[in-house]
Design a protein around this motif. Structure first.
Motif, PDB file in Angstrom:
ATOM      1  N   TRP A 339       0.841  -1.184   0.000  1.00 20.12           N
ATOM      2  CA  TRP A 339       0.000   0.000   0.000  1.00 20.12           C
ATOM      3  C   TRP A 339       0.881   1.240   0.000  1.00 20.12           C
ATOM      4  CZ3 TRP A 339      -0.108   3.432   4.287  1.00 20.12           C
ATOM      5  CH2 TRP A 339       0.588   2.972   5.424  1.00 20.12           C
ATOM      6  N   HIS A 340       0.253   2.385  -0.255  1.00 19.20           N
ATOM      7  CA  HIS A 340       0.998   3.645  -0.360  1.00 19.20           C
ATOM      8  C   HIS A 340       0.286   4.702   0.459  1.00 19.20           C
ATOM      9  CE1 HIS A 340       3.903   6.340  -2.031  1.00 19.20           C
ATOM     10  NE2 HIS A 340       3.040   7.032  -2.758  1.00 19.20           N
ATOM     11  N   ASN A 341       1.070   5.607   1.052  1.00 20.20           N
ATOM     12  CA  ASN A 341       0.463   6.631   1.909  1.00 20.20           C
ATOM     13  C   ASN A 341      -0.293   7.698   1.114  1.00 20.20           C
ATOM     14  OD1 ASN A 341       3.058   7.408   0.960  1.00 20.20           O
ATOM     15  ND2 ASN A 341       3.076   9.123   2.390  1.00 20.20           N
ATOM     16  N   LEU A 342       0.060   7.869  -0.154  1.00 20.83           N
ATOM     17  CA  LEU A 342      -0.723   8.712  -1.060  1.00 20.83           C
ATOM     18  C   LEU A 342      -1.511   7.788  -1.982  1.00 20.83           C
ATOM     19  CD1 LEU A 342       2.075  11.275  -2.018  1.00 20.83           C
ATOM     20  CD2 LEU A 342       0.204  11.654  -0.396  1.00 20.83           C
ATOM     21  N   HIS A 343      -2.108   8.345  -3.039  1.00 21.49           N
ATOM     22  CA  HIS A 343      -2.680   7.456  -4.041  1.00 21.49           C
ATOM     23  C   HIS A 343      -1.540   6.660  -4.669  1.00 21.49           C
ATOM     24  CE1 HIS A 343      -6.354   9.849  -3.692  1.00 21.49           C
ATOM     25  NE2 HIS A 343      -6.963   8.825  -4.278  1.00 21.49           N
ATOM     26  N   PRO A 344      -1.749   5.391  -4.894  1.00 24.39           N
ATOM     27  CA  PRO A 344      -0.665   4.568  -5.445  1.00 24.39           C
ATOM     28  C   PRO A 344      -0.140   5.135  -6.754  1.00 24.39           C
ATOM     29  CG  PRO A 344      -2.491   3.200  -4.718  1.00 24.39           C
ATOM     30  CD  PRO A 344      -2.970   4.615  -4.653  1.00 24.39           C
ATOM     31  N   ARG A 345       1.189   5.156  -6.876  1.00 23.48           N
ATOM     32  CA  ARG A 345       1.816   5.535  -8.126  1.00 23.48           C
ATOM     33  C   ARG A 345       1.983   4.277  -9.000  1.00 23.48           C
ATOM     34  NH1 ARG A 345       0.136   9.716  -5.915  1.00 23.48           N
ATOM     35  NH2 ARG A 345       1.443  11.596  -5.718  1.00 23.48           N
ATOM     36  N   VAL A 346       2.476   4.482 -10.193  1.00 29.41           N
ATOM     37  CA  VAL A 346       2.562   3.365 -11.135  1.00 29.41           C
ATOM     38  C   VAL A 346       3.339   2.197 -10.534  1.00 29.41           C
ATOM     39  CG1 VAL A 346       3.463   2.623 -13.383  1.00 29.41           C
ATOM     40  CG2 VAL A 346       2.298   4.832 -13.172  1.00 29.41           C
ATOM     41  N   GLU A 347       4.450   2.490  -9.867  1.00 27.78           N
ATOM     42  CA  GLU A 347       5.252   1.408  -9.298  1.00 27.78           C
ATOM     43  C   GLU A 347       4.490   0.673  -8.192  1.00 27.78           C
ATOM     44  OE1 GLU A 347       6.860   5.329  -7.466  1.00 27.78           O
ATOM     45  OE2 GLU A 347       6.043   4.604  -9.382  1.00 27.78           O
ATOM     46  N   ASN A 348       3.624   1.394  -7.463  1.00 32.78           N
ATOM     47  CA  ASN A 348       2.795   0.743  -6.448  1.00 32.78           C
ATOM     48  C   ASN A 348       1.730  -0.134  -7.088  1.00 32.78           C
ATOM     49  OD1 ASN A 348       3.079   3.951  -5.195  1.00 32.78           O
ATOM     50  ND2 ASN A 348       4.025   2.245  -4.100  1.00 32.78           N
ATOM     51  N   HIS A 349       1.129   0.370  -8.140  1.00 27.71           N
ATOM     52  CA  HIS A 349       0.138  -0.431  -8.865  1.00 27.71           C
ATOM     53  C   HIS A 349       0.765  -1.714  -9.409  1.00 27.71           C
ATOM     54  CE1 HIS A 349      -3.547   2.001  -8.956  1.00 27.71           C
ATOM     55  NE2 HIS A 349      -2.757   3.062  -8.940  1.00 27.71           N
ATOM     56  N   ARG A 350       1.992  -1.609  -9.884  1.00 31.44           N
ATOM     57  CA  ARG A 350       2.665  -2.788 -10.410  1.00 31.44           C
ATOM     58  C   ARG A 350       2.834  -3.847  -9.315  1.00 31.44           C
ATOM     59  NH1 ARG A 350       2.532  -5.290 -14.817  1.00 31.44           N
ATOM     60  NH2 ARG A 350       1.845  -6.859 -13.314  1.00 31.44           N
ATOM     61  N   LYS A 351       3.210  -3.422  -8.120  1.00 31.85           N
ATOM     62  CA  LYS A 351       3.378  -4.369  -7.019  1.00 31.85           C
ATOM     63  C   LYS A 351       2.047  -4.978  -6.613  1.00 31.85           C
ATOM     64  CE  LYS A 351       7.554  -2.144  -5.202  1.00 31.85           C
ATOM     65  NZ  LYS A 351       8.153  -1.379  -4.083  1.00 31.85           N
ATOM     66  N   MET A 352       0.992  -4.155  -6.594  1.00 33.50           N
ATOM     67  CA  MET A 352      -0.340  -4.674  -6.279  1.00 33.50           C
ATOM     68  C   MET A 352      -0.784  -5.684  -7.342  1.00 33.50           C
ATOM     69  SD  MET A 352      -2.142  -1.106  -5.069  1.00 33.50           S
ATOM     70  CE  MET A 352      -3.792  -1.822  -4.924  1.00 33.50           C
ATOM     71  N   ALA A 353      -0.542  -5.338  -8.602  1.00 34.08           N
ATOM     72  CA  ALA A 353      -0.925  -6.240  -9.689  1.00 34.08           C
ATOM     73  C   ALA A 353      -0.177  -7.564  -9.595  1.00 34.08           C
ATOM     74  CB  ALA A 353      -0.657  -5.569 -11.034  1.00 34.08           C
ATOM     75  N   ASP A 354       1.110  -7.497  -9.311  1.00 31.07           N
ATOM     76  CA  ASP A 354       1.900  -8.721  -9.201  1.00 31.07           C
ATOM     77  C   ASP A 354       1.348  -9.624  -8.091  1.00 31.07           C
ATOM     78  OD1 ASP A 354       3.541  -7.907 -11.246  1.00 31.07           O
ATOM     79  OD2 ASP A 354       5.163  -7.217  -9.942  1.00 31.07           O
ATOM     80  N   GLU A 355       0.939  -9.007  -6.985  1.00 29.13           N
ATOM     81  CA  GLU A 355       0.335  -9.781  -5.894  1.00 29.13           C
ATOM     82  C   GLU A 355      -0.933 -10.493  -6.355  1.00 29.13           C
ATOM     83  OE1 GLU A 355      -0.551  -8.089  -2.106  1.00 29.13           O
ATOM     84  OE2 GLU A 355       1.088  -6.648  -2.250  1.00 29.13           O
ATOM     85  N   LEU A 356      -1.818  -9.738  -6.977  1.00 25.37           N
ATOM     86  CA  LEU A 356      -3.107 -10.287  -7.366  1.00 25.37           C
ATOM     87  C   LEU A 356      -2.951 -11.351  -8.458  1.00 25.37           C
ATOM     88  CD1 LEU A 356      -6.113 -10.259  -6.890  1.00 25.37           C
ATOM     89  CD2 LEU A 356      -6.305  -8.260  -8.401  1.00 25.37           C
ATOM     90  N   VAL A 357      -2.049 -11.119  -9.389  1.00 29.96           N
ATOM     91  CA  VAL A 357      -1.788 -12.107 -10.432  1.00 29.96           C
ATOM     92  C   VAL A 357      -1.278 -13.409  -9.811  1.00 29.96           C
ATOM     93  CG1 VAL A 357      -0.240 -12.682 -12.350  1.00 29.96           C
ATOM     94  CG2 VAL A 357      -1.409 -10.471 -12.310  1.00 29.96           C
ATOM     95  N   ALA A 358      -0.338 -13.287  -8.898  1.00 25.82           N
ATOM     96  CA  ALA A 358       0.229 -14.483  -8.255  1.00 25.82           C
ATOM     97  C   ALA A 358      -0.846 -15.239  -7.480  1.00 25.82           C
ATOM     98  CB  ALA A 358       1.378 -14.082  -7.336  1.00 25.82           C
ATOM     99  N   TRP A 359      -1.710 -14.517  -6.780  1.00 23.91           N
ATOM    100  CA  TRP A 359      -2.784 -15.166  -6.015  1.00 23.91           C
ATOM    101  C   TRP A 359      -3.769 -15.867  -6.938  1.00 23.91           C
ATOM    102  CZ3 TRP A 359      -8.120 -13.967  -5.831  1.00 23.91           C
ATOM    103  CH2 TRP A 359      -8.831 -14.654  -4.870  1.00 23.91           C
ATOM    104  N   LEU A 360      -4.161 -15.198  -8.016  1.00 21.31           N
ATOM    105  CA  LEU A 360      -5.109 -15.808  -8.954  1.00 21.31           C
ATOM    106  C   LEU A 360      -4.571 -17.118  -9.514  1.00 21.31           C
ATOM    107  CD1 LEU A 360      -6.338 -12.628 -10.881  1.00 21.31           C
ATOM    108  CD2 LEU A 360      -7.762 -14.134  -9.472  1.00 21.31           C
ATOM    109  N   LYS A 361      -3.284 -17.148  -9.787  1.00 22.47           N
ATOM    110  CA  LYS A 361      -2.681 -18.355 -10.354  1.00 22.47           C
ATOM    111  C   LYS A 361      -2.713 -19.542  -9.389  1.00 22.47           C
ATOM    112  CE  LYS A 361       0.420 -16.104 -13.671  1.00 22.47           C
ATOM    113  NZ  LYS A 361       1.835 -15.833 -14.044  1.00 22.47           N
TER     114      LYS A 361
END
Length: 369
Positions: A339-361
């Motif tokens: 998570w990020h203390n401000l609105h997530p920046r692109v690099e934060n979104h990438r980390k969130m996406a990687d988490e969700l992709v890994a979980w879905l798999k």
């Protein structure tokens, strides 16, 4: 010399009088004339070469309205010049324009907007991806302008294995993700849904993608004048807008991520956390289930402080998950670690996406699709 003079006239004559309304057309015609190309022609939005994706308002088929972020228009073009025709602009609308392998940001204005990218020799795949969110603007698409000898064709039909739709707030919309050290709400060209965790997850699975997310919206309270339950199923983020035909889209997975604004808005206003959050959220999930009877529903949490650290939000959210997983066997949940203390920046979104992709798999239901 005659040819050069005609080019100059096309670009300069009456430039002040016509710039506001016909500037894009004049520029395009000048380009065509100076290159020795035949006069321009319109390819209307109703042409079968155009393929549309997203919750789009087709009430006027001649001018479909591009509303929600992530909506796309695609086609193939073989020619020498390219411009886009828009009308009915409300607010601010920005697109990612892709021509072949190159990409640029295109701001929609009423009238003709010349492409900042040039066509290569032969067939070019062109795509408009609405990067700015629905709550800050929408626009009607009238078609394109190209040279008289150009050809247009449709892309091959999509054979995507997965269809994803994401419902959420500013986190899911990708608000502020290309901003600097501070969130800003004056220039929406830096709010890029294409770089949101939602779009990244869809891209990683080559999934068909839709995004119905609104900055500031809450389940019970938020920074919008309406609740998500009043607008989630409408063509526009407006409680008075017509309801969308949800039966026209059958997603494999429905993702829902709400609660950040219920927490931050009430915290900022020194109010207690909404006592009806759990009931309103469970009611919404049931409505979503009725709309998508065959879809997997995944309730998400996180991305900013509230979802990660707010005890009052987490407690209420867990009650939603407990209740809904008990009554719906096709429902799951996932909590983001990052998570990020401000609105997530692109690099934060990438980390969130990687988490969700890994979980879905790791999910049996996902791999069996």
């Amino acid at each position: 010399m005659v040819h050069v003079s005609y080019c100059l006239l096309a670009m300069l004559k009456n430039r002040k009088k016509f710039a506001a309304t016909f500037g894009g057309i004049i520029t395009l015609l000048a380009t065509l004339l100076c290159s020795g190309t035949a006069v321009a022609k319109n390819v209307d939005a109703t042409n079968s070469a155009f393929q549309y994706s997203g919750r789009i308002d087709f009430a006027n088929k001649a001018v479909p309205v591009l509303i929600w972020q992530g909506s796309t228009v695609t086609a193939r073009v073989k020619g020498n010049a390219l411009a886009f025709r828009f009308s009915g602009l409300e607010g601010n609308v920005y697109f990612d324009l892709t021509v072949g392998d190159t990409k640029a940001v295109l701001k929609a204005t009423n009238g003709t907007v010349k492409s900042p990218l040039t066509l290569s020799e032969g067939w070019n795949t062109i795509a408009l991806f609405k990067r700015s969110e629905a709550s800050v603007g929408h626009v009607g698409f009238e078609g394109v302008v190209t040279d008289n000898g150009a050809q247009v064709a449709a892309l091959p039909a999509s054979n995507a294995k997965h269809r994803f739709i994401f419902y959420g707030d500013s986190i899911t919309a990708g608000a502020c993700n290309e901003d600097g050290e501070e969130d800003q709400w004056g220039d929406f060209s830096t709010h890029n849904n294409a770089k949101s965790y939602a779009a990244m997850v869809a891209s990683d699975f080559s999934a068909d993608y839709r995004n119905i997310a609104i900055s500031g919206v809450g389940i019970s309270m938020g920074y919008q004048a309406y609740r998500i339950g009043q607008v989630w199923d409408r063509y526009y983020p407006d409680p008075t807008a017509p309801k969308a035909d949800l039966s026209s889209y059958n997603p494999h997975v429905v993702f829902m991520n709400f609660g950040e604004n219920d927490d931050s808005f009430t915290t900022n206003k020194q109010l207690p956390f909404p006592t009806d959050y759990t009931k309103r959220y469970t009611d919404l999930v049931r409505e979503v289930r009725l709309a998508y009877p065959n879809s997997r529903i995944v309730i998400l949490r996180g991305g900013m402080f509230g979802g990660a650290k707010s005890t009052r939000l987490i407690t209420a959210w867990k009650a939603v998950v407990k209740q809904m997983e008990a009554e719906d066997s096709q429902l799951s949940h996932y909590v983001f670690d990052h998570w990020h203390n401000l609105h997530p920046r692109v690099e934060n979104h990438r980390k969130m996406a990687d988490e969700l992709v890994a979980w879905l798999k790791t999910q049996t239901w996902f791999n069996q699709h």
